[in-house]
Design a protein around this motif. Structure first.
Motif, short mmCIF file in Angstrom:
data_model
loop_
_atom_site.label_atom_id
_atom_site.label_comp_id
_atom_site.label_asym_id
_atom_site.label_seq_id
_atom_site.Cartn_x
_atom_site.Cartn_y
_atom_site.Cartn_z
N ARG A 1 -0.13 8.88 0.14
CA ARG A 1 -1.08 9.82 -0.45
C ARG A 1 -1.18 11.12 0.35
NH1 ARG A 1 -6.34 7.64 -3.48
NH2 ARG A 1 -6.74 6.54 -1.58
N SER B 1 -0.98 4.37 -1.32
CA SER B 1 -1.99 4.89 -0.41
C SER B 1 -1.34 5.45 0.85
CB SER B 1 -2.98 3.79 -0.04
OG SER B 1 -3.62 3.33 -1.18
N PHE C 1 -8.35 4.44 -8.10
CA PHE C 1 -8.37 5.64 -7.27
C PHE C 1 -9.54 6.57 -7.57
CE2 PHE C 1 -3.77 4.52 -7.56
CZ PHE C 1 -3.69 3.97 -6.30
N TYR D 1 -13.44 0.34 -0.70
CA TYR D 1 -11.99 0.24 -0.52
C TYR D 1 -11.30 0.03 -1.86
CZ TYR D 1 -7.67 -1.64 1.51
OH TYR D 1 -6.39 -1.87 1.87
N GLN D 2 -11.89 -0.83 -2.68
CA GLN D 2 -11.30 -1.12 -3.98
C GLN D 2 -11.30 0.14 -4.86
OE1 GLN D 2 -13.53 -3.62 -6.52
NE2 GLN D 2 -11.79 -4.14 -7.76
N TYR D 3 -12.40 0.87 -4.84
CA TYR D 3 -12.49 2.07 -5.66
C TYR D 3 -11.48 3.12 -5.20
CZ TYR D 3 -16.83 0.76 -8.06
OH TYR D 3 -17.77 0.16 -8.85
N ALA D 4 -11.32 3.24 -3.89
CA ALA D 4 -10.55 4.37 -3.38
C ALA D 4 -9.06 4.08 -3.21
CB ALA D 4 -11.13 4.83 -2.05
N PHE D 5 -8.73 2.86 -2.75
CA PHE D 5 -7.36 2.65 -2.30
C PHE D 5 -6.61 1.52 -2.99
CE2 PHE D 5 -9.64 4.27 1.47
CZ PHE D 5 -8.95 5.45 1.60
N SER D 6 -7.32 0.58 -3.58
CA SER D 6 -6.66 -0.67 -3.96
C SER D 6 -5.47 -0.44 -4.88
CB SER D 6 -7.63 -1.60 -4.64
OG SER D 6 -6.93 -2.70 -5.15
N TRP E 1 0.83 -1.21 0.00
CA TRP E 1 0.00 0.00 0.00
C TRP E 1 0.86 1.25 0.00
CZ3 TRP E 1 -4.18 -2.01 -1.44
CH2 TRP E 1 -4.41 -3.34 -1.11
N ARG F 1 -7.64 1.37 -17.23
CA ARG F 1 -7.72 0.70 -15.93
C ARG F 1 -9.14 0.58 -15.41
NH1 ARG F 1 -4.48 4.24 -12.32
NH2 ARG F 1 -5.35 5.71 -13.80
N ARG F 2 -9.89 1.67 -15.56
CA ARG F 2 -11.23 1.64 -14.99
C ARG F 2 -12.12 0.69 -15.77
NH1 ARG F 2 -11.12 8.01 -13.38
NH2 ARG F 2 -9.80 7.65 -11.57
N GLN G 1 -13.56 -2.37 -13.82
CA GLN G 1 -15.00 -2.26 -13.58
C GLN G 1 -15.84 -3.10 -14.53
OE1 GLN G 1 -16.15 0.39 -11.15
NE2 GLN G 1 -14.07 -0.13 -10.66
#
Lengths: 606, 301
Positions: free
Chosen positions: A212, A209, B267, B256-261, A206, A555-556, A560
């Motif tokens: 960040r 993060s 992100f 969590y996956q959307y924000a930090f993974s 991480w 990526r998204r 997704q």
């Protein structure tokens, strides 16, 4: 006083003690004010480093001391601190001479005398141990203890045995005694100012993060971060990274065009990298003209997706060499199945998408896939683009029909839909199946199973993903590799020093260490890991390196839309009574892809 | 003796304000302000790496309403809350009633045994159950196979949520049981004696004496379960990560996956925060519903 208050007081005191201990410990660990003693076991010479830190480099790493993949050994960092201090001392004209030198040596020797007493006692205790493994372990612990007291034995062969290390320790004691006896010890040691210090922060997976808030506030920002090309993308996107092929302010040459100072100074740093891997340090796919053409990532190692097999099981089915083409691969699966051996295993949660990516690469190449997902023409805004070819193209149908065939023919271990990482690879090492697709890191992750590597158990070998007969030549001889490396951060306080550290790490023992840990180095001088011998030829001669999968350029969309749907397709999940056929999957992907583009592509996904 | 009216220092609000101030300041700075500013984040496009956010109005919420993964996650949360809740409270009440029974011997022993999983950290529990659920070498499938059955894929996408429920019940039932047991022990013995004289059987006593007397305690336990199950994160993350199947996500893990993974690196702070806002609203509504069932006057005994 009531028991409640007594308890409260005890808790408070305990808290204060813990905090005080922590602060005290932090002070010891920092230890920047302490002189450092280095003993070179080969020459028997001492260097005393006088602390005068002017440049502090913060190195934030994903990989900690416990993780052998791409980790940095402590002594490399110490060596760098000293080597780069020498460079800076030369630039600044800082030397330790005269009275200052004599006084510093005398004081440092006092510190050394204390360590020497403890050391010789500990050494005696270790030498009396007869159990070899215990002896090795205690020797390592002693070296760590010594480092904690700022006494270092370097350079020491990375793979030196305990005997070698013990001998070096004995030499250290003899050397210290000699210094203590000498009338003018300052004459015998090299004294230099230590102007550089590297602060290492192991922050695990991480790391992004974790940092960040630092990027947001611009304080305590690390100078260097490690990670894969994809993970570090966020830094490039928000313009936090320093390009390596652009000169720093006030410099003439860019870091990559400057000499490879710590490796071979006769060549540029650029020439120290495998060209096909250095190229992957760019982030051109970002729709950003300020990023285009710039190399942000110094790729030091890479992981590649390959097929692993258990040689023992293949031999039992009468197969003596791994398949080269897809039909051969299917034939091998059939043969294994006929011999009563499960051909393939997988975990339900990870890695199954490698089949799709690889087959698409081999059948039509990564560019075609990108044209489908990101749409063409690229100059237009996403809403005006279209997929070419669309997901319903016969080639996609072929790819997904092959994936479905693997499942329908019963090649996969029947328990796999319920297995979560790392159950399948654990089973693989125990002989549950003959082959599995994975990244090259599998060797490292299964290294604990080497005990099973008997004739009858588990012999891990690998081969490149099978070629697709009739496909484009370039796609058949390409390798798929994801670079990992270091990125220098713009907001850091010591950018120039950070670049030096990256150069240093790329040149010193890293390439060597990497191959010993079954990783693939991106440096030209590195040896190829013997554990990955099966793909050496293919990797070194690869016509191209592909690192562009949707999780890089879209990526998204990848996370997704594509990956959940692909997973449902791969696992043949029965949702509300539906069975995901190849046709249904591709039709659905086509619809989703259209929606993705009309929503504005990646940007529309906020 | 004369009882004088206590003299107040500086009027009605003075002393309470002085004593409340430190807590209020901390609460405001560390909780209330971030909570309110997260409302603002939910209206922005933001990766979380730059100080600049782009204000986009309710777009995150609109996108979220069309996000099938989010709806699947909410469905899973509600499934855990309802189905899991029924199982959870069945066992919690059963164990509490059993431990409260005067016929049971070794009460302390059973109480400790049932409460024991509460000592283990969430990740410990999940690691333990991951081994038990292993399709090949897991305890359950080994026993099932020994008994001649096929065994079950406990952690595949179709069963994983139910497996999580089993795990959560195992891990959490002890705590709620203690709560309920404390409630039961507060009920005076007289009621039971009276009921017994009137000829009520043990089940009748349970449903007509114990349950109504414990209304408050049960409602509190129920609210705690509802809040807990809407916010559940650790069990799912520890049991099913690194890559949680979309059919098994819950709000917190998806957020969590959307924000930090670092695995997906998408992100999407804005959308994740919007999710958090919705989550809080759902919890508030649920707790509000529970409050409707509370009686105005508390039961007195």
């Amino acid at each position: 006083m009531s028991p409640f208050y007594k308890l409260l007081i005890v808790v408070l005191i305990a808290g204060v003690v813990v905090i005080a201990y922590d602060l005290f410990q932090a002070k010891i660990e920092k230890g920047e004010g302490d002189p450092r003693i280095r003993f070179d076991p080969a020459t028997g010479r001492f260097t005393f480093w006088k602390p005068e830190v002017r440049v502090r480099i913060v190195y934030a790493s994903m990989f900690g001391p416990g993780e052998p993949v791409m980790r940095v050994r402590d002594d490399w960092i110490y060596m760098f601190e000293e080597d780069y201090s020498d460079v800076l001392a030369g630039k600044l004209g800082r030397e330790v001479t005269g009275e200052e030198r004599t006084r510093f040596v005398r004081e440092t020797l006092k510190q050394a005398a204390e360590v020497r007493g403890d050391l010789s006692e500990r050494l005696k205790a270790i030498e009396s141990i007869s159990d070899a493994s215990k002896k090795t372990q205690q020797t390592e612990e002693l070296l760590v203890w010594l480092e904690g007291r700022h006494v270092f034995l370097t350079p020491l062969e990375p793979m030196a045995g305990p005997e070698q290390k013990l001998r070096a320790l004995r030499d250290l004691i003899t050397g210290l005694d000699k210094l203590a006896r000498d009338a003018d010890p300052a004459r015998l040691v090299r004294v230099a100012p230590r102007l550089v210090s590297v602060e290492r922060r192991w922050q695990g997976r991480w790391v992004l993060s974790a940092n960040r808030p630092r990027f947001l506030t611009g304080r305590e920002v690390p100078d260097i971060m490690t990670g894969s090309k994809m993970e570090l993308l966020a830094l490039v996107q928000d313009h936090y990274a320093v390009p390596l092929n652009v000169p720093l302010a006030g410099e003439e040459l860019s870091p990559l065009d400057a000499p490879d100072t710590y490796g071979d100074p006769g060549r540029t740093w650029r020439e120290a990298f495998l060209p096909k891997m250095l190229k992957e340090g760019k982030y051109d796919f970002l729709d950003d003209p300020t990023v285009r053409g710039k190399i942000y990532l110094a790729p030091l190692t890479c992981s590649t997706t390959i097929l692993f097999y258990n040689e023992v099981l293949l031999a039992r089915a009468g197969i003596d060499s791994p398949p080269r083409t897809w039909p051969e691969f299917i034939a091998v699966c059939e043969k294994l199945k006929a011999a009563g051996i499960t051909p393939l295993t997988a975990d339900a949660d990870v890695y199954s998408d490698y089949w799709q990516s690889w087959l698409i690469f081999r059948v039509m190449g990564p560019e075609t896939w990108e044209r489908t997902i990101s749409g063409v023409p690229p100059e237009k805004p996403p809403a005006e683009r279209g997929s070419d070819p669309p997901w319903t193209d016969p080639r996609y149908r072929r790819v997904h029909a092959e994936i479905r065939r693997l499942r329908d023919s019963g090649y996969f271990d029947k328990d796999f839909p319920g297995s979560t990482w790392p159950a399948a690879q654990r089973g693989f090492a125990k002989g549950s199946a003959a082959m599995m697709i994975c990244g090259s890191w599998l060797v490292q992750e299964l290294s604990g199973y080497k005990g099973l590597a008997t004739a009858e158990g588990f012999r891990l070998k690998c081969f490149s993903f099978p070629q697709w007969p009739g496909g484009r030549q370039r796609d058949q001889t390409a390798a798929w590799a994801v670079p990992y490396g270091l990125m220098v951060c713009r907001q850091g306080k010591a950018t120039a020093g950070a670049i030096e550290l990256v150069k240093y790490l790329s040149a010193k023992d890293w390439p060597d260490m990497v191959h010993k840990n079954a990783q693939i180095s991106c440096m030209v001088d590195a040896d190829f890991s013997p554990d990955l011998a099966g793909i050496k030829q293919d990797f070194m001669n690869a016509s191209a390196v592909y690192s562009r999968t949707p999780d890089i350029y879209a990526r998204r969309f990848g996370s997704q839309v594509l990956s959940p749907r692909y997973r449902a397709f791969f696992l043949q999940e029965k949702g509300a009574g539906d069975y995901v056929s190849v046709e249904q999957f591709l039709k659905n992907m086509d619809e989703q892809n259209r929606r993705y583009l009309s929503d504005g592509g990646e940007e529309g996904y906020e | 003796m004369m009882v004088g009216k206590p003299k107040r220092l500086g009027g009605w609000w003075g002393p309470p304000a002085i004593f409340l101030a430190p807590a209020a300041v901390l609460f405001g700075v560390l909780f209330a302000a971030p909570a309110v500013s997260s409302l603002y984040v939910s209206l922005c496009k933001w990766t979380g790496f730059t100080p600049q956010m782009e204000f986009r109005g309710v777009r995150n919420f609109v996108k979220l309403s069309g996000d099938l993964r989010f709806w699947a996650a909410i469905k899973n949360n509600l499934w855990i809350m309802s189905v899991g809740g029924i199982i959870f409270f069945f066992f919690a009440l059963l164990f509490a009633a059993a431990l409260n029974s005067k016929f049971l011997r070794g009460r302390k022993f059973f109480q400790t045994m049932i409460f024991f999983p509460a000592f283990i950290s969430v990740v410990g529990v999940a690691t333990f159950w991951k081994l038990i659920y292993d399709p090949k070498s897991g305890l359950i499938n080994l026993s099932l196979r020994a008994a001649g059955s096929e065994g079950l894929q406990w952690l595949d996408s179709a069963h994983a949520i139910n497996s999580v429920i089993i795990m959560m019940v195992w891990a959490g039932v002890g705590g709620t049981m203690i709560l309920l047991l404390a409630g039961m022990r507060r009920i005076p013995k007289d009621y039971y004696e009276a009921a017994e004289i009137d000829g009520a059987s043990a089940p009748q006593q349970f449903f007509h004496v114990t349950m109504p007397m414990m209304r408050e305690v049960i409602l509190i336990a129920l609210s705690l379960w509802m809040i807990g199950s809407m916010k559940v994160f650790g069990y799912i993350q520890a049991l099913l990560a690194p890559t949680i199947n979309d059919r098994n996500q819950v709000i917190s893990t998806l957020q969590y996956q959307y924000a930090f993974s670092n695995r997906e690196c998408i992100f999407m702070m804005g959308r994740a925060t919007a999710m958090a806002v919705v989550q809080v609203c759902v919890v508030l509504v649920l707790v509000g519903i529970i409050r409707l069932f509370r009686e105005k006057k508390s039961v007195e005994y």
